[in-house]
Structures are given as C-alpha cells and as structure tokens.
Design an enzyme around this catalytic site. Structure first.
Site, PDB file in Angstrom:
ATOM      1  N   ARG A 109       0.812  -1.223   0.000  1.00  0.00           N
ATOM      2  CA  ARG A 109       0.000   0.000   0.000  1.00  0.00           C
ATOM      3  C   ARG A 109       0.842   1.269   0.000  1.00  0.00           C
ATOM      4  O   ARG A 109       0.305   2.375   0.174  1.00  0.00           O
ATOM      5  CB  ARG A 109      -0.969  -0.003   1.186  1.00  0.00           C
ATOM      6  N   ASP A 264     -16.546  -4.977  11.270  1.00  0.00           N
ATOM      7  CA  ASP A 264     -17.052  -3.939  10.375  1.00  0.00           C
ATOM      8  C   ASP A 264     -18.547  -4.121  10.122  1.00  0.00           C
ATOM      9  O   ASP A 264     -19.307  -3.147  10.072  1.00  0.00           O
ATOM     10  CB  ASP A 264     -16.305  -3.971   9.037  1.00  0.00           C
TER      11      ASP A 264
END
Length: 328
Positions: A109, A264
């Site tokens: 990333r 989540d």
C-alpha cells in the site's frame, strides 16, 4: 411536473478500499475489494432503505482496477461522487493466506491513492457537507500523513458543527503507525471529537492498559463520547453511555467460516439500527446477528439479502455480490 420527493438522508464513510486476493489453495486466488470503512458502508447500504444514501470517500487512480472499484461501488448503490482521482497512484493490495488455521495478511500500500484522500481540503469539505452521519476509522487516520490527518479531523469537526453525528472505530493497526505513543495520541484526540466510538477491547487493552471492557468504555466516556460500543470478539459487547450500560452476547454456536469483516459488519448493523430509531439493546442485538451471518460465509462482503431477510430491510436497489476473478 415538480418532484417533491425529499432528498435521501446522507451517510459518508471515509477510508481506503483495497484489492483483496484471498484463497491461495493450489496457487489460485479470489480477487475482490474490501477495507474496513468500505465493509461498514456495505452493511449500512444493505440495511437502510431508499430514504438513505451511503457515499464512500476515498482516492483512486486511473488504472483498470481503480475503474473496476468505482464500477463495483456504483453497481452496489454506494455513492462514488466524492472519490478523488490521483493520476500517478493506484489502489493498495493485500493477500490473505491461512496457516495452521489462522489468517495472515501481506500488504502492498506504499503507493496507494487513498493515502492522499485528505490532501485537497476543499474536496474533503464538499464530501462531508450535508452528511447526517460521518464514519471513519483508525486505519483511515493511520494511512495519512500528519498534516493530512489534521485536515481530515478539521473537516470532521466542521461536519459535526453543522449537525452531523460522528462515528469512529479506533481499529488499531500498530504496523501502520510510527510508534505506539503516536497511535494512542492520535486515536484519543480523534475519539474526543466523536459522538459514537466502537473500539475492540482486545485490541485496546495492550496499548491503553485496559483490564476490562468497562475500563475501555470508561476511558472514552471520560473524553466526552456519548455512546461507546465495546466489542470483545465472541464475548459480550458492552454498550455504555453516561446513564446506561448494556451487555449483549453474540449468538450461541455461530458457524465460523471466515471472520474477515465481522467487526465492520457489526458496526454497520449497529449504526443502521440506531439511525432508524432502535434503542441500544436492539441495535447491539442486530449487530451481533449480522456479524454472526457474515462469519458464516467467505469474505468481508456477503450478499446483502442474507442480512436483510431477517430484518425486513428495504434494499435501496440491486446489490450484487463481490466480484470474483481467479488468478493463478
């Protein structure tokens, strides 16, 4: 003819959507898209009706996979109008493999476009304008440079001043921070700006020294947070306010296939329930049930119909399952 239909009530989720490569059996991988704040937006969208809009705020590039992510979000009713385009960047990527029954993650990333999502102050202000709920996470903050974190928190303060409620999952990822001290300081400062904080006790305890889930709740209540929802894996969740404490256990004998995205999905279900008028107990019960469904299926994003069917949620449109491509 004048259309007098009211505008949908607006939710904004801010963070990073990554390319996910999972599987690995026989060197065959499943390509999908995921990220903590995207996962929560997915379940908010699944569980709220057409009178709500859910926008995802991030940054992507101009490559094929950035285009695919935009199309995926559009196809599933998640707004992309405030996704910035960073010309020389691409989405981040991670791979999941299992070893001795545990999941292991490897990330790429460094050049992720999402790391620049808060570089344009004006675009960020426009993205949160008119929101009824703004949601972000510790990962959202962790991937940003220090000045960008300040811009994001400034936009969140302004949104709150304009009437938005702010929800925050601390979602600790030590590898993304320069030090535990910086991580603790930034997360504490961010939480102090929020109405609802959704920490995980087992993640928080080593950093903050919390002995119990009540310690975790107390620490955030002392910052002025109105509503603290402390998750604790397969144990009871604690929902705490200044005047009330409720403990809700998850479903018994849940079938665990893949725990990816459980927290989540819990957040998305909890917030959707609270936004539609359910009380703390009802919201936490709905959250546990949704997470119980999610862990019974592979991947962070399960078919919305699976979580809608027992809640009677009115879907906002045609939602599709996560795309699959086999890569060998």
């Amino acid at each position: 003819m004048i259309d007098n239909q009211p505008l949908p009530r607006r939710i904004v989720s801010i963070g990073e959507c990554m390319i996910e490569m999972s599987g690995g059996e026989d060197r065959t991988y499943r390509l999908g898209y995921a990220g903590d704040t995207l996962n929560t937006a997915w379940y908010l969208r699944a569980l709220l009706g057409k009178d709500w809009s859910v926008d995802y705020v991030t940054a992507l590039g101009q490559d094929r996979y950035s285009s695919d992510i935009r199309a995926f979000l559009d196809d599933n009713g998640i707004g992309t109008g405030h996704i910035q385009t960073i010309h020389d960047r691409r989405p981040g990527l991670y791979m999941i493999h299992k070893e001795k029954g545990d999941r292991h993650f490897t990330y790429w990333r460094d050049s992720s476009a999402a790391k620049l999502l808060a570089d344009d102050k004006s675009a960020l202000a426009n993205a949160v304008e008119g929101a009824e709920l703004v949601y972000f996470s510790g990962i959202t903050l962790a991937i940003l440079a220090p000045r960008a974190r300040g811009r994001l928190l400034g936009a969140i303060v302004k949104a709150r001043d304009n009437g938005a409620r702010i929800a925050f999952d601390t979602n600790l990822r030590p590898a993304l921070w320069s030090s535990p001290r910086v991580m603790a300081g930034v997360l504490t400062a961010a939480a102090s700006l929020c109405d609802i904080v959704l920490p995980t006790h087992t993640d928080e305890a080593p950093l903050f020294g919390d002995q119990t889930i009540d310690d975790t709740a107390d620490r955030y209540l002392e910052l002025g947070v109105e509503e603290v929802v402390v998750k604790d894996g397969s144990k009871e969740a604690l929902i705490a306010t200044a005047n009330e404490r409720i403990r809700i256990a998850p479903p018994v004998n849940a079938n665990v296939v893949d725990a990816t995205g459980a927290g989540d999905s819990f957040n998305g279900a909890y917030l959707s329930a609270r936004l539609t008028g359910q009380n703390l107990r009802e919201a936490a019960t709905a959250a546990h049930r949704t997470a119980g469904i999610v862990i019974g299926h592979k991947g962070a994003l399960v078919d919305p119909k699976l979580v809608q069917q027992w809640q009677g949620a009115a879907p906002a449109g045609v939602l599709h399952q996560q795309p699959v491509a086999l890569v060998t």
